[in-house]
Scaffold this motif. Structure first.
Motif, PDB file in Angstrom:
ATOM      1  N   UNK A 114      97.122 -15.713 -63.707  1.00 11.16           N
ATOM      2  CA  UNK A 114      96.791 -15.770 -62.169  1.00 11.16           C
ATOM      3  C   UNK A 114      95.502 -15.099 -61.749  1.00 11.16           C
ATOM      4  N   UNK A 115      94.813 -14.672 -62.800  1.00 14.02           N
ATOM      5  CA  UNK A 115      93.663 -13.833 -62.463  1.00 14.02           C
ATOM      6  C   UNK A 115      92.588 -14.904 -62.167  1.00 14.02           C
ATOM      7  N   UNK A 116      91.538 -14.617 -61.431  1.00 15.59           N
ATOM      8  CA  UNK A 116      90.444 -15.481 -60.940  1.00 15.59           C
ATOM      9  C   UNK A 116      89.966 -16.009 -62.287  1.00 15.59           C
ATOM     10  N   UNK A 117      89.413 -17.304 -61.985  1.00 16.83           N
ATOM     11  CA  UNK A 117      88.892 -17.927 -63.174  1.00 16.83           C
ATOM     12  C   UNK A 117      87.649 -17.309 -63.769  1.00 16.83           C
ATOM     13  N   UNK A 118      86.870 -16.550 -62.962  1.00 17.14           N
ATOM     14  CA  UNK A 118      85.661 -15.821 -63.650  1.00 17.14           C
ATOM     15  C   UNK A 118      85.955 -14.964 -64.636  1.00 17.14           C
ATOM     16  N   UNK A 119      87.331 -14.181 -64.279  1.00 18.42           N
ATOM     17  CA  UNK A 119      87.687 -13.149 -65.488  1.00 18.42           C
ATOM     18  C   UNK A 119      88.434 -13.848 -66.564  1.00 18.42           C
ATOM     19  N   UNK A 120      89.232 -14.918 -66.259  1.00 18.55           N
ATOM     20  CA  UNK A 120      89.778 -15.519 -67.475  1.00 18.55           C
ATOM     21  C   UNK A 120      88.638 -16.124 -68.393  1.00 18.55           C
ATOM     22  N   UNK A 121      87.373 -16.444 -67.805  1.00 14.62           N
ATOM     23  CA  UNK A 121      86.320 -16.892 -68.629  1.00 14.62           C
ATOM     24  C   UNK A 121      85.701 -16.015 -69.532  1.00 14.62           C
ATOM     25  N   UNK A 122      85.959 -14.789 -69.405  1.00 16.34           N
ATOM     26  CA  UNK A 122      85.650 -13.784 -70.401  1.00 16.34           C
ATOM     27  C   UNK A 122      86.364 -13.806 -71.703  1.00 16.34           C
ATOM     28  N   UNK A 123      87.579 -14.375 -71.688  1.00 20.13           N
ATOM     29  CA  UNK A 123      88.206 -14.624 -72.818  1.00 20.13           C
ATOM     30  C   UNK A 123      87.587 -15.774 -73.710  1.00 20.13           C
ATOM     31  N   UNK A 124      86.378 -15.369 -74.449  1.00 20.48           N
ATOM     32  CA  UNK A 124      85.797 -16.350 -75.183  1.00 20.48           C
ATOM     33  C   UNK A 124      86.436 -16.434 -76.515  1.00 20.48           C
ATOM     34  N   UNK A 125      86.009 -17.526 -77.331  1.00 26.07           N
ATOM     35  CA  UNK A 125      86.530 -18.137 -78.498  1.00 26.07           C
ATOM     36  C   UNK A 125      86.084 -17.176 -79.602  1.00 26.07           C
ATOM     37  N   UNK A 126      86.869 -16.669 -80.609  1.00 23.25           N
ATOM     38  CA  UNK A 126      86.671 -16.020 -81.886  1.00 23.25           C
ATOM     39  C   UNK A 126      86.636 -16.938 -82.997  1.00 23.25           C
ATOM     40  N   UNK A 127      87.208 -18.110 -83.000  1.00 26.84           N
ATOM     41  CA  UNK A 127      87.196 -19.101 -83.898  1.00 26.84           C
ATOM     42  C   UNK A 127      87.254 -20.329 -82.865  1.00 26.84           C
ATOM     43  N   UNK A 128      87.174 -21.546 -83.376  1.00 27.70           N
ATOM     44  CA  UNK A 128      87.119 -22.484 -82.497  1.00 27.70           C
ATOM     45  C   UNK A 128      88.315 -22.625 -81.960  1.00 27.70           C
ATOM     46  N   UNK A 129      88.160 -22.926 -80.455  1.00 26.77           N
ATOM     47  CA  UNK A 129      89.490 -23.183 -79.639  1.00 26.77           C
ATOM     48  C   UNK A 129      90.335 -21.986 -79.365  1.00 26.77           C
ATOM     49  N   UNK A 130      89.983 -20.754 -79.828  1.00 26.44           N
ATOM     50  CA  UNK A 130      91.095 -19.515 -79.447  1.00 26.44           C
ATOM     51  C   UNK A 130      90.888 -18.800 -78.335  1.00 26.44           C
ATOM     52  N   UNK A 131      89.880 -18.952 -77.421  1.00 28.08           N
ATOM     53  CA  UNK A 131      89.706 -18.493 -76.377  1.00 28.08           C
ATOM     54  C   UNK A 131      90.176 -19.415 -75.124  1.00 28.08           C
ATOM     55  N   UNK A 176      90.097  -8.649 -69.825  1.00 30.40           N
ATOM     56  CA  UNK A 176      91.154  -9.336 -68.657  1.00 30.40           C
ATOM     57  C   UNK A 176      91.554  -8.191 -67.668  1.00 30.40           C
ATOM     58  N   UNK A 177      90.929  -6.848 -67.811  1.00 27.55           N
ATOM     59  CA  UNK A 177      90.999  -5.841 -67.121  1.00 27.55           C
ATOM     60  C   UNK A 177      92.665  -5.582 -67.085  1.00 27.55           C
ATOM     61  N   UNK A 178      93.411  -5.790 -68.403  1.00 27.91           N
ATOM     62  CA  UNK A 178      94.695  -5.391 -68.363  1.00 27.91           C
ATOM     63  C   UNK A 178      95.150  -4.032 -67.992  1.00 27.91           C
ATOM     64  N   UNK A 179      96.193  -3.700 -67.507  1.00 25.52           N
ATOM     65  CA  UNK A 179      96.840  -2.401 -67.247  1.00 25.52           C
ATOM     66  C   UNK A 179      97.378  -1.818 -68.585  1.00 25.52           C
ATOM     67  N   UNK A 180      97.281  -0.560 -68.821  1.00 24.74           N
ATOM     68  CA  UNK A 180      97.918   0.247 -69.866  1.00 24.74           C
ATOM     69  C   UNK A 180      99.493  -0.673 -70.219  1.00 24.74           C
ATOM     70  N   UNK A 181     100.226  -0.746 -69.169  1.00 22.79           N
ATOM     71  CA  UNK A 181     101.521  -1.573 -69.512  1.00 22.79           C
ATOM     72  C   UNK A 181     101.222  -2.714 -69.883  1.00 22.79           C
ATOM     73  N   UNK A 182     100.493  -3.622 -69.359  1.00 27.04           N
ATOM     74  CA  UNK A 182     100.423  -4.800 -69.778  1.00 27.04           C
ATOM     75  C   UNK A 182      99.881  -4.847 -71.446  1.00 27.04           C
TER      76      UNK A 182
END
Ligand SMILES: O=C(O)CCC(=O)C(=O)O
Ligand SMILES: [Fe+2]
Length: 305
Positions: free
Chosen positions: A62-79, A111-117
């Motif tokens: 549910x995070x804003x798309x700008x934040x989700x886009x920071x989850x980049x690929x490490x290998x093809x298609x992984x992000x 993804x700015x995850x909290x310590x609990x997440x």
């Protein structure tokens, strides 16, 4: 939970507490279906952790798309995969190498995850990995194989979201594919269905939600490792009803560096080696660069007869 209380679907159900009695059924499920549901694994992955992880996944997606886009690929298609022309109802976040503390930290920080997440992701990754090791060891026992270690095989998470509306009923959520992995442990949605597996005969079978259980799919690497015995099940997700479907796929991909090959116990004069040895990385690149989605990449890796 008793195996016979599970859904109308005929997908085999394996009781993880009933081994070696279930061994023959497990191997047959891998050969005939390439998938099965598991029950009674809560000693390794408790239902409370599954529900907690689902809540984490929901908030990350549910995070804003700008934040989700920071989850980049490490290998093809992984992000991060944003909704696309091919799969407009689908988006996913991914974590490559979930056993690596650095990889988990990077994923959580972006993804700015909290310590609990973060804590929930770490606990879930550990439990799912242990469950995968339990499953592969049961597979090896069923096939009469000793000593193959899967401990250094890489695991990847993908958390999937499907935004289904009344207008999208009958549209595809995710296109037909096989998984590239050895096996995939799928925690599907508790209420919104849509997953369909293709049987050997080509017919689709609906995988109805069954909370508190997990679906295990075998992928392309399982076909190679089993010297052609195990089916890499083709599957897709269709929109059957309005609602948000959330699923957590944990993939046991392949060895970090070693080649994938069938163990010697599965190769003899009647069962000659079917595939040339290759690394998972090579295989993944072959699949991605050629847009092979349904196991076609295996064709070019067959030993010439
Ligand atoms: O969302 C689902 O149920 C299926 C997901 C899937 O097939 C995948 O992530 O490879
Ligand atoms: Fe899949």
């Amino acid at each position: 939970m008793a195996a016979d209380t599970i859904s109308k679907s005929t997908i085999p159900v394996i009781d993880m507490r009933d081994f070696p009695a279930e061994s023959g059924k497990l191997i047959k499920a891998c050969e005939d279906w390439g998938c099965f549901r598991i029950v009674n694994f809560q000693g390794i992955l408790p239902e409370s952790l599954m529900l907690e992880m689902k809540a984490v996944v929901k908030s990350l997606l549910e995070l804003p798309i700008e934040i989700k886009k920071r989850n980049k690929d490490v290998i093809a298609g992984s992000g991060y995969m944003a909704p696309s022309k091919i799969n407009p109802l689908y988006e996913a976040l991914g974590l490559y190498d979930m056993a690596s503390p650095q990889a988990v930290n990077a994923f959580c920080s972006y993804l700015d995850a909290t310590p609990h997440q973060r804590d929930t992701i770490v606990k879930y990754a550990k439990a799912v990995n242990e469950l995968m090791m339990d499953i592969v060891n049961k597979l090896q026992e069923g096939l009469g194989i000793n000593n193959v270690s899967f401990e250094d095989w890489v695991c990847q998470f993908r958390i999937n979201k499907y935004s289904f509306t009344p207008e999208t009923v009958s549209s595809p959520g995710v296109q037909l594919h096989t998984d590239s992995s050895f096996l995939t442990v799928l925690q599907d949605d508790e209420t919104i269905g849509g997953l369909e597996v293709m049987k050997r005969c080509g017919e689709f079978e609906a995988v109805d939600p069954c909370p508190g259980t997990l679906l295990v799919n075998l992928g392309d690497i399982a076909t190679v490792w089993s010297n052609g015995r195990f089916l890499n099940v083709k599957h897709r997700v269709m929109c059957k009803e309005a609602g948000t479907r959330l699923s957590i796929a944990s993939f046991l991909l392949g060895p970090k560096e070693a080649t994938v090959e069938a163990p010697p116990e599965l190769v003899d004069s009647e069962h000659p080696r079917l595939f040339v040895p290759f690394t998972y990385e090579y295989f993944r690149n072959l699949r991605v660069s050629n847009k092979f989605h349904t196991g076609e990449a295996l064709d070019s890796l067959r030993v010439p007869s």
